[in-house]
Write an enzyme that holds these catalytic residues in place. Structure first.
Site, PDB file in Angstrom:
ATOM      1  N   GLN A   1       4.288   0.677   2.073  1.00  0.00           N
ATOM      2  CA  GLN A   1       4.545  -0.534   2.843  1.00  0.00           C
ATOM      3  C   GLN A   1       5.674  -1.290   2.150  1.00  0.00           C
ATOM      4  O   GLN A   1       5.593  -1.569   0.944  1.00  0.00           O
ATOM      5  CB  GLN A   1       3.281  -1.414   2.870  1.00  0.00           C
ATOM      6  CG  GLN A   1       2.154  -0.844   3.691  1.00  0.00           C
ATOM      7  CD  GLN A   1       2.340  -1.130   5.162  1.00  0.00           C
ATOM      8  OE1 GLN A   1       2.120  -2.233   5.626  1.00  0.00           O
ATOM      9  NE2 GLN A   1       2.763  -0.127   5.917  1.00  0.00           N
TER      10      GLN A   1
ATOM     11  N   GLU B   1     -10.754  -2.632   4.392  1.00  0.00           N
ATOM     12  CA  GLU B   1      -9.396  -2.125   4.640  1.00  0.00           C
ATOM     13  C   GLU B   1      -9.254  -0.718   4.054  1.00  0.00           C
ATOM     14  O   GLU B   1     -10.002  -0.306   3.165  1.00  0.00           O
ATOM     15  CB  GLU B   1      -8.351  -3.045   3.997  1.00  0.00           C
ATOM     16  CG  GLU B   1      -8.261  -4.410   4.646  1.00  0.00           C
ATOM     17  CD  GLU B   1      -7.102  -5.250   4.123  1.00  0.00           C
ATOM     18  OE1 GLU B   1      -6.448  -5.922   4.928  1.00  0.00           O
ATOM     19  OE2 GLU B   1      -6.864  -5.242   2.904  1.00  0.00           O
TER      20      GLU B   1
ATOM     21  N   ASP C   1       0.788  -1.245   0.000  1.00  0.00           N
ATOM     22  CA  ASP C   1       0.000   0.000   0.000  1.00  0.00           C
ATOM     23  C   ASP C   1       0.822   1.298   0.000  1.00  0.00           C
ATOM     24  O   ASP C   1       1.799   1.407   0.747  1.00  0.00           O
ATOM     25  CB  ASP C   1      -0.863   0.091   1.267  1.00  0.00           C
ATOM     26  CG  ASP C   1      -1.560  -1.183   1.604  1.00  0.00           C
ATOM     27  OD1 ASP C   1      -1.479  -2.136   0.821  1.00  0.00           O
ATOM     28  OD2 ASP C   1      -2.176  -1.233   2.677  1.00  0.00           O
TER      29      ASP C   1
END
Ligand code: FRU
Length: 541
Positions: free
Chosen positions: A125, A284, A109
């Protein structure tokens, strides 16, 4: 008992690989078990957890949060000192020219995308050491033009008791001179890997070096599992809201909201989204913003039904038109943000001149088997969002024009035409029944077909080096023809359809010399702008 004496028993600072604080214990995971002073009476147990040796002590009150943060800082320094070799980009013919990709290891991400003190910051990430999902770091890039990115020291490493199995996703906030990073701390306890989740804060004065302050939301709210993460902070009606993707104990995806006046103390409000009914088992990466006077909530619902038999993946991304009843968001109909193979976990930022720009992960949680050498996944191009007929549209930011080298006006037919590059910005209109073939080589091509029987646009990567078993994606369209703008960058395409009303984003791996294109079903006029490399997208030196 002092923390330093426990570190001594564990074989010294250099031997401490991870710290955990489950309930009343303090756990130190060690590098070399032989260095443990195993005769010490302070040791409560020595356990083998997932192949690693963990030393447990009973935690007494003399070990306070400050001391634990100090220990985390030392572990962070050791982690940073190991990173240098992993910031050297591996050579790979599939590397993008201008998209952000990790020098090595796995990217997922985008995180903390923000304009702060005259610069854009974008984090992602990152697991630097292998192409697998493990102990996530926040890699950090800065830019003044949204095109050329400068590698910065890794901002956050999984060094502390609250995030030692991963500094998970989150957003940034530019608060006066302070850059604040809100993220999810992820730890796993014991052989059962029981998940512990906290929402954490790290701040920086110079925008480069970050100080972890620890959890600002240390506990789970009622009614959710440990799957609650990815904080986004917004300001509305004189208060701060922290939005989190959550899973209820009935295994439904929902939006959790905390509220705060000072960004440091947060009160749980409630779970929102019941009006959406059954929308998968987990949500999410929430985002929420106002655009043209309307509110939109972006979410990644997992496990919702697919819109097409050609799409069987559980991970989707889309948005709800959102209205407010006093302080409560009401989520309207869900619309998909992307119809391609590889798009997930987007987040948005406001540019200095007020545009709402989106960055996404060009990848999916379950897919890591790719032909790239020592790195996987990349971010999408940055896209400006706009609202047309109540719908969100995406369009490449205008800054991409800086990369244009030359413009070719071509008439494509069944005979492949060499364009000599796989990095371009192409514009074309397909009539129903026509196809465009890109990355054409001896054994490869990507087909984009305006299928007249189903009136759908089909992207087919059957004849590519991609290893995923599903090879086609489709999107139904009601338009008279199909207007395409396609950004290609060596191993990816982003097709913006009908002015960006629909987008298909995909990784497409083909041999380096697959640089021709052609059409089927009649001649197709295309404008191809070849694109050069952006600067400093991987490392600074
Ligand atoms: C989405 C996600 C987030 C999480 C992060 C971990 O891809 O699963 O929910 O914070 O990735 O890397």
């Amino acid at each position: 008992m002092s923390l330093s004496s426990l570190v001594q028993i564990a074989g010294g600072m250099k031997n401490v690989a991870r710290v955990l604080v489950p309930e009343q214990r303090l756990v130190l995971e060690v590098v070399e078990p032989a260095l443990i002073e195993s005769s010490s009476s302070l040791i409560a147990s020595i356990d083998l957890v997932q192949g690693q040796t963990q030393l447990s002590f009973v935690r007494d009150e003399t070990i306070d949060d400050e001391q634990l943060l100090g220990l985390g800082k030392q572990i962070a320094e050791m982690q940073i000192s190991k990173l240098a070799p992993f910031t050297a980009p591996t050579p790979c013919e599939h590397r993008p020219q201008w998209h952000i990709s990790p020098p090595q290891g796995l990217l997922n991400d985008p995180n903390g995308f923000i304009f702060h003190n005259g610069q854009y910051h974008l984090f992602y990430q990152w697991y630097p050491y292998q192409c697998v999902h493990k102990d996530k770091h926040w890699a950090h890039l800065t830019s003044s033009d949204l095109i050329n990115w400068q590698w910065q020291p890794v901002a956050l490493t999984p060094s502390d008791w609250f995030d030692s199995h991963g500094v998970f996703s989150g957003h940034a906030l530019s608060n006066n001179d302070e850059l604040m990073l809100f993220y999810t701390g992820n730890t796993r306890i014991g052989e059962e890997r029981e998940r512990q989740t906290t929402q954490c804060l790290a701040t920086s004065k110079d925008g480069i070096e970050f100080k972890k302050l620890g959890p600002v939301v240390p506990e789970l709210p009622p009614g959710v599992t440990a799957h609650i993460r990815d904080p986004k902070i917004i300001r509305r009606n004189g208060e701060w809201l922290m939005l989190l993707g959550a899973q209820t104990t009935e295994l439904k995806g929902r939006l959790a909201i905390y509220r705060s006046q000072d960004l440091h103390h947060w009160q749980f409000d409630k779970l929102y989204g019941d009006e959406t009914g059954d929308m998968g088992y987990m949500w999410e990466c929430p985002d929420m913003f106002e655009l043209n006077g309307e509110w939109f909530s972006i979410i990644g619902p997992q496990g919702i039904e697919s819109f097409s038999s050609m799409n069987t993946i559980p991970h989707h991304n889309g948005y709800f038109k959102t209205t407010w009843q006093d302080r409560a968001p009401q989520l309207g109909e869900f619309a998909h943000l992307d119809y391609g193979f590889d798009f997930y976990a987007p987040q948005t930022a406001l540019t200095a001149d007020g545009r709402r720009v989106l960055s996404g992960w060009m990848g999916l949680p379950d897919e890591i088997d790719q032909p790239s050498n020592g790195w996987v996944h990349q971010l999408t191009a940055l896209r400006e969002l706009s609202v047309r007929n109540g719908k969100l549209c995406q369009w490449p930011i205008e800054e991409i024009d800086q990369l244009v080298e030359q413009q070719l006006n071509l008439s494509l037919s069944a005979q492949p035409l060499e364009v000599g590059t796989k990095s371009f910005d192409l514009t074309a209109t397909l009539e129903w029944g026509q196809s465009l073939k890109l990355f054409v080589g001896a054994d490869s091509e990507l087909t984009i077909e305006a299928r007249s029987d189903t009136r759908s646009l089909v992207m087919d990567r059957t004849k590519t080096l991609n290893r995923a078993v599903d090879t086609q994606r489709e999107v139904p369209l009601a338009s008279d023809n199909v207007q395409l703008r396609i950004l290609a960058d060596n191993s990816s395409v982003e097709a913006f359809v009908n002015g960006g009303e629909v987008v298909m984003t995909s990784r497409v791996f083909t041999p380096a010399n697959a640089t021709a294109m052609c059409s089927e079903g009649g001649d197709v006029k295309v404008m191809v702008k070849t694109l050069k490399a952006a600067q400093a997208r991987l490392i600074s030196s």
